[in-house]
Write a protein that holds these residues in place. Structure first.
Motif, PDB file in Angstrom:
ATOM      1  N   ASP A   1      -2.463  24.943  21.916  1.00  0.00           N
ATOM      2  CA  ASP A   1      -2.852  25.920  20.910  1.00  0.00           C
ATOM      3  C   ASP A   1      -4.378  25.948  20.788  1.00  0.00           C
ATOM      4  O   ASP A   1      -5.065  24.996  21.172  1.00  0.00           O
ATOM      5  CB  ASP A   1      -2.220  25.534  19.567  1.00  0.00           C
ATOM      6  N   HIS A   2      -4.910  27.039  20.244  1.00  0.00           N
ATOM      7  CA  HIS A   2      -6.352  27.154  20.025  1.00  0.00           C
ATOM      8  C   HIS A   2      -6.657  27.119  18.536  1.00  0.00           C
ATOM      9  O   HIS A   2      -5.961  27.749  17.731  1.00  0.00           O
ATOM     10  CB  HIS A   2      -6.898  28.454  20.633  1.00  0.00           C
ATOM     11  N   GLN A   3      -7.685  26.373  18.168  1.00  0.00           N
ATOM     12  CA  GLN A   3      -7.977  26.126  16.755  1.00  0.00           C
ATOM     13  C   GLN A   3      -8.368  27.385  15.977  1.00  0.00           C
ATOM     14  O   GLN A   3      -8.291  27.403  14.746  1.00  0.00           O
ATOM     15  CB  GLN A   3      -9.092  25.094  16.629  1.00  0.00           C
ATOM     16  N   LYS A   4      -8.738  28.468  16.669  1.00  0.00           N
ATOM     17  CA  LYS A   4      -9.095  29.697  15.971  1.00  0.00           C
ATOM     18  C   LYS A   4      -7.902  30.642  15.796  1.00  0.00           C
ATOM     19  O   LYS A   4      -8.048  31.703  15.183  1.00  0.00           O
ATOM     20  CB  LYS A   4     -10.234  30.413  16.702  1.00  0.00           C
ATOM     21  N   ASN A   5      -6.736  30.259  16.318  1.00  0.00           N
ATOM     22  CA  ASN A   5      -5.548  31.093  16.123  1.00  0.00           C
ATOM     23  C   ASN A   5      -5.105  31.067  14.667  1.00  0.00           C
ATOM     24  O   ASN A   5      -5.216  30.033  13.991  1.00  0.00           O
ATOM     25  CB  ASN A   5      -4.387  30.591  16.997  1.00  0.00           C
ATOM     26  N   VAL A   6      -4.568  32.174  14.193  1.00  0.00           N
ATOM     27  CA  VAL A   6      -3.940  32.201  12.877  1.00  0.00           C
ATOM     28  C   VAL A   6      -2.827  31.152  12.853  1.00  0.00           C
ATOM     29  O   VAL A   6      -2.073  31.005  13.813  1.00  0.00           O
ATOM     30  CB  VAL A   6      -3.343  33.592  12.584  1.00  0.00           C
ATOM     31  N   GLY A   7      -2.742  30.395  11.764  1.00  0.00           N
ATOM     32  CA  GLY A   7      -1.658  29.435  11.609  1.00  0.00           C
ATOM     33  C   GLY A   7      -1.820  28.140  12.372  1.00  0.00           C
ATOM     34  O   GLY A   7      -0.861  27.373  12.497  1.00  0.00           O
ATOM     35  N   TYR A   8      -3.016  27.868  12.898  1.00  0.00           N
ATOM     36  CA  TYR A   8      -3.250  26.630  13.648  1.00  0.00           C
ATOM     37  C   TYR A   8      -3.143  25.408  12.738  1.00  0.00           C
ATOM     38  O   TYR A   8      -3.622  25.448  11.620  1.00  0.00           O
ATOM     39  CB  TYR A   8      -4.637  26.679  14.294  1.00  0.00           C
ATOM     40  N   PRO A   9      -2.575  24.293  13.195  1.00  0.00           N
ATOM     41  CA  PRO A   9      -1.837  24.146  14.446  1.00  0.00           C
ATOM     42  C   PRO A   9      -0.464  24.804  14.337  1.00  0.00           C
ATOM     43  O   PRO A   9       0.190  24.757  13.313  1.00  0.00           O
ATOM     44  CB  PRO A   9      -1.719  22.634  14.626  1.00  0.00           C
ATOM     45  N   THR A  10      -0.028  25.391  15.410  1.00  0.00           N
ATOM     46  CA  THR A  10       1.185  26.188  15.411  1.00  0.00           C
ATOM     47  C   THR A  10       2.450  25.356  15.194  1.00  0.00           C
ATOM     48  O   THR A  10       2.480  24.159  15.490  1.00  0.00           O
ATOM     49  CB  THR A  10       1.310  26.949  16.747  1.00  0.00           C
ATOM     50  N   TYR A  11       3.483  26.015  14.683  1.00  0.00           N
ATOM     51  CA  TYR A  11       4.820  25.444  14.712  1.00  0.00           C
ATOM     52  C   TYR A  11       5.404  25.656  16.112  1.00  0.00           C
ATOM     53  O   TYR A  11       5.062  26.624  16.790  1.00  0.00           O
ATOM     54  CB  TYR A  11       5.729  26.111  13.682  1.00  0.00           C
ATOM     55  N   TRP A  12       6.324  24.760  16.491  1.00  0.00           N
ATOM     56  CA  TRP A  12       6.894  24.814  17.837  1.00  0.00           C
ATOM     57  C   TRP A  12       8.374  25.155  17.781  1.00  0.00           C
ATOM     58  O   TRP A  12       9.177  24.457  17.168  1.00  0.00           O
ATOM     59  CB  TRP A  12       6.668  23.494  18.571  1.00  0.00           C
ATOM     60  N   HIS A  13       8.705  26.268  18.414  1.00  0.00           N
ATOM     61  CA  HIS A  13      10.083  26.741  18.540  1.00  0.00           C
ATOM     62  C   HIS A  13      10.566  26.244  19.902  1.00  0.00           C
ATOM     63  O   HIS A  13      10.772  27.022  20.835  1.00  0.00           O
ATOM     64  CB  HIS A  13      10.082  28.269  18.454  1.00  0.00           C
ATOM     65  N   ALA A  14      10.719  24.914  20.017  1.00  0.00           N
ATOM     66  CA  ALA A  14      10.985  24.257  21.295  1.00  0.00           C
ATOM     67  C   ALA A  14      12.428  23.779  21.318  1.00  0.00           C
ATOM     68  O   ALA A  14      12.766  22.766  20.695  1.00  0.00           O
ATOM     69  CB  ALA A  14      10.025  23.086  21.492  1.00  0.00           C
ATOM     70  N   ARG A  15      13.265  24.503  22.023  1.00  0.00           N
ATOM     71  CA  ARG A  15      14.697  24.224  22.071  1.00  0.00           C
ATOM     72  C   ARG A  15      15.068  23.420  23.313  1.00  0.00           C
ATOM     73  O   ARG A  15      14.476  23.593  24.386  1.00  0.00           O
ATOM     74  CB  ARG A  15      15.491  25.531  22.086  1.00  0.00           C
ATOM     75  N   GLY A  16      16.102  22.606  23.165  1.00  0.00           N
ATOM     76  CA  GLY A  16      16.550  21.791  24.280  1.00  0.00           C
ATOM     77  C   GLY A  16      17.123  22.590  25.427  1.00  0.00           C
ATOM     78  O   GLY A  16      17.097  22.141  26.574  1.00  0.00           O
ATOM     79  N   TYR A  17      17.645  23.796  25.154  1.00  0.00           N
ATOM     80  CA  TYR A  17      18.275  24.596  26.206  1.00  0.00           C
ATOM     81  C   TYR A  17      17.273  25.360  27.061  1.00  0.00           C
ATOM     82  O   TYR A  17      17.666  26.103  27.960  1.00  0.00           O
ATOM     83  CB  TYR A  17      19.304  25.564  25.613  1.00  0.00           C
ATOM     84  N   GLY A  18      15.976  25.194  26.805  1.00  0.00           N
ATOM     85  CA  GLY A  18      14.988  25.773  27.712  1.00  0.00           C
ATOM     86  C   GLY A  18      14.007  26.755  27.123  1.00  0.00           C
ATOM     87  O   GLY A  18      13.080  27.182  27.808  1.00  0.00           O
ATOM     88  N   LEU A  19      14.190  27.148  25.846  1.00  0.00           N
ATOM     89  CA  LEU A  19      13.176  27.988  25.214  1.00  0.00           C
ATOM     90  C   LEU A  19      12.021  27.094  24.773  1.00  0.00           C
ATOM     91  O   LEU A  19      12.210  26.140  24.014  1.00  0.00           O
ATOM     92  CB  LEU A  19      13.743  28.722  24.001  1.00  0.00           C
ATOM     93  N   PHE A  20      10.824  27.418  25.225  1.00  0.00           N
ATOM     94  CA  PHE A  20       9.618  26.648  24.925  1.00  0.00           C
ATOM     95  C   PHE A  20       8.616  27.634  24.345  1.00  0.00           C
ATOM     96  O   PHE A  20       8.035  28.438  25.071  1.00  0.00           O
ATOM     97  CB  PHE A  20       9.102  26.009  26.215  1.00  0.00           C
ATOM     98  N   ALA A  21       8.434  27.602  23.008  1.00  0.00           N
ATOM     99  CA  ALA A  21       7.631  28.637  22.360  1.00  0.00           C
ATOM    100  C   ALA A  21       6.766  28.062  21.253  1.00  0.00           C
ATOM    101  O   ALA A  21       7.138  27.094  20.571  1.00  0.00           O
ATOM    102  CB  ALA A  21       8.543  29.732  21.794  1.00  0.00           C
ATOM    103  N   ALA A  22       5.609  28.706  21.069  1.00  0.00           N
ATOM    104  CA  ALA A  22       4.684  28.384  19.977  1.00  0.00           C
ATOM    105  C   ALA A  22       4.693  29.545  19.001  1.00  0.00           C
ATOM    106  O   ALA A  22       4.451  30.686  19.393  1.00  0.00           O
ATOM    107  CB  ALA A  22       3.277  28.157  20.527  1.00  0.00           C
ATOM    108  N   ASN A  23       4.985  29.267  17.725  1.00  0.00           N
ATOM    109  CA  ASN A  23       5.089  30.322  16.726  1.00  0.00           C
ATOM    110  C   ASN A  23       4.213  29.999  15.507  1.00  0.00           C
ATOM    111  O   ASN A  23       4.637  29.286  14.599  1.00  0.00           O
ATOM    112  CB  ASN A  23       6.541  30.509  16.290  1.00  0.00           C
ATOM    113  N   PRO A  24       2.996  30.530  15.472  1.00  0.00           N
ATOM    114  CA  PRO A  24       2.115  30.260  14.341  1.00  0.00           C
ATOM    115  C   PRO A  24       2.405  31.105  13.106  1.00  0.00           C
ATOM    116  O   PRO A  24       1.961  30.774  12.014  1.00  0.00           O
ATOM    117  CB  PRO A  24       0.729  30.598  14.900  1.00  0.00           C
ATOM    118  N   LEU A  25       3.148  32.206  13.265  1.00  0.00           N
ATOM    119  CA  LEU A  25       3.327  33.170  12.170  1.00  0.00           C
ATOM    120  C   LEU A  25       4.642  32.993  11.418  1.00  0.00           C
ATOM    121  O   LEU A  25       4.765  33.441  10.283  1.00  0.00           O
ATOM    122  CB  LEU A  25       3.241  34.604  12.711  1.00  0.00           C
TER     123      LEU A  25
END
Length: 358
Positions: free
Chosen positions: A284-308
């Motif tokens: 993640d980048h420190q200037k992004n809205v919502g930093y540090p981001t929440y992680w929508h990281a699922r065991g079945y293979g979805l790997f996502a960063a969700n700051p909003l």
């Protein structure tokens, strides 16, 4: 004045010793500096008929920017290690044996969101019934702005459009590609400009996402069901776990399923593919809205960063309803590391993160 001449055999001996010492330093450390041995050459090839731009590093395929409209957003697909292993899922384009076929909107590497002025850009796919299409938005590629091989950058312009053909956001994205040793990287810098007032209502479906190959999923011995913001339920079935070795590691020391719904500066997904250690890290980048981001990281293979989307991840303790007035812009920056051949240490990832966040 006489000069003392060093014997040739001694010169060769010292040179050999110097080379040996340098080789030991490179192989015995896991620092960013140790991998910066050669300068990688990045080239682009735009296939206007297939509507994709191949990204090659030193003549080997890394990824392609795909804008053919088969997905309702442009994507990078597939994504490959330096050793030629594909870390992204094949489905829905090139299904592979034993991989999952859930969530058809999970394809390659993408960026979008689940609630933009009430429209769901995240879950849109070919599987949405025509009668339901009015609830979903689409990101349309408009043009390639630049293919700069000297600086390894690919820049594009797209629009986020409603089903009644109203352009809500203008997107300008710059991809920067690199390779240092066995670590390939993608820097994605996306500017979103509001063409009218735009609200990003707090939603768990977002924002930078990847769908990973079966080998990098986390082993699971039970089925699961996941519900999107519209209440649609997707069942993720149990499959044979043979060869499935993935595990998440976060900047704060969390692992496995404990990473989901937590805030971290970066997360690594690591596993073994054909007896080789492979990892993908998102920073993640420190200037992004919502930093540090929440992680929508699922065991079945979805790997996502969700700051909003913060409410569901924090059990309602935090909420972020982000908005832009007409003409306003915001920027989202992410770095993705694709590594093979060794364990990518926390210290090394921290160096990449520090370089990304100077």
């Amino acid at each position: 004045m006489l000069k003392r001449v060093m014997p040739c055999c001694l010169i060769l001996s010292l040179l050999a010793m110097s080379c040996k010492e340098k080789k030991e330093v490179v192989e015995g450390t896991n620092s960013v500096e140790s991998e910066m041995v050669t300068s990688a050459k990045v080239t682009f090839a735009n296939d206007t008929l297939a509507k994709k731009v191949a990204v090659n590093i030193d003549g080997q395929h890394f990824t392609s920017y795909v804008y053919d409209g088969q997905t309702p957003k442009p994507i990078l697909y597939p994504i490959m290690t330096k050793s030629g292993k594909t870390v992204t899922r094949g489905f829905p384009f090139e299904p592979r044996p034993n991989e999952r076929i859930d969530h058809p909107h999970h394809a390659g590497l993408w960026l979008n969101y689940g609630d933009v002025n009430g429209l769901d850009f995240w879950n849109n796919s070919y599987a949405i019934p025509e009668a339901e299409k009015a609830k979903y938005g689409t990101i349309y590629h408009q043009e390639i702005l630049e293919m700069d091989e000297k600086n390894a950058t690919l820049s594009i312009r797209a629009v986020w459009r409603s089903p009644d053909n109203v352009d809500l956001l203008e997107e300008t994205t710059q991809y920067v590609f690199n390779q240092e040793g066995s670590t390939r990287s993608i820097d994605r810098v996306t500017t979103l400009k509001a063409l009218e007032k735009v609200s990003f209502t707090d939603n768990k479906e977002g924002m930078l996402g990847m769908r990973m190959t079966r080998e990098l999923e986390l082993p699971s011995d039970k089925p699961a069901e996941y519900t999107d913001a519209e209440g649609n339920v997707t069942e993720v079935k149990v499959l044979n776990n043979e060869g499935v070795t993935g595990n998440y590691y976060s900047s704060k020391g969390l692992t496995g399923g404990d990473v989901w719904g937590t805030r971290n500066e970066w997360v690594k997904l690591e596993g073994t593919m054909n007896d080789e250690v492979v990892s993908v890290t998102i920073i993640d980048h420190q200037k992004n809205v919502g930093y540090p981001t929440y992680w929508h990281a699922r065991g079945y293979g979805l790997f996502a960063a969700n700051p909003l989307g913060q409410s569901v991840f924090s059990d309602g303790k935090q909420t972020l309803n982000f908005s832009l007035e007409q003409g306003e812009s915001t920027v989202f920056k992410y770095r993705v590391l694709v590594h093979n051949g060794s364990l990518l240490s926390k210290e090394t990832i921290d160096e990449f993160a520090l370089d990304f966040n100077p």
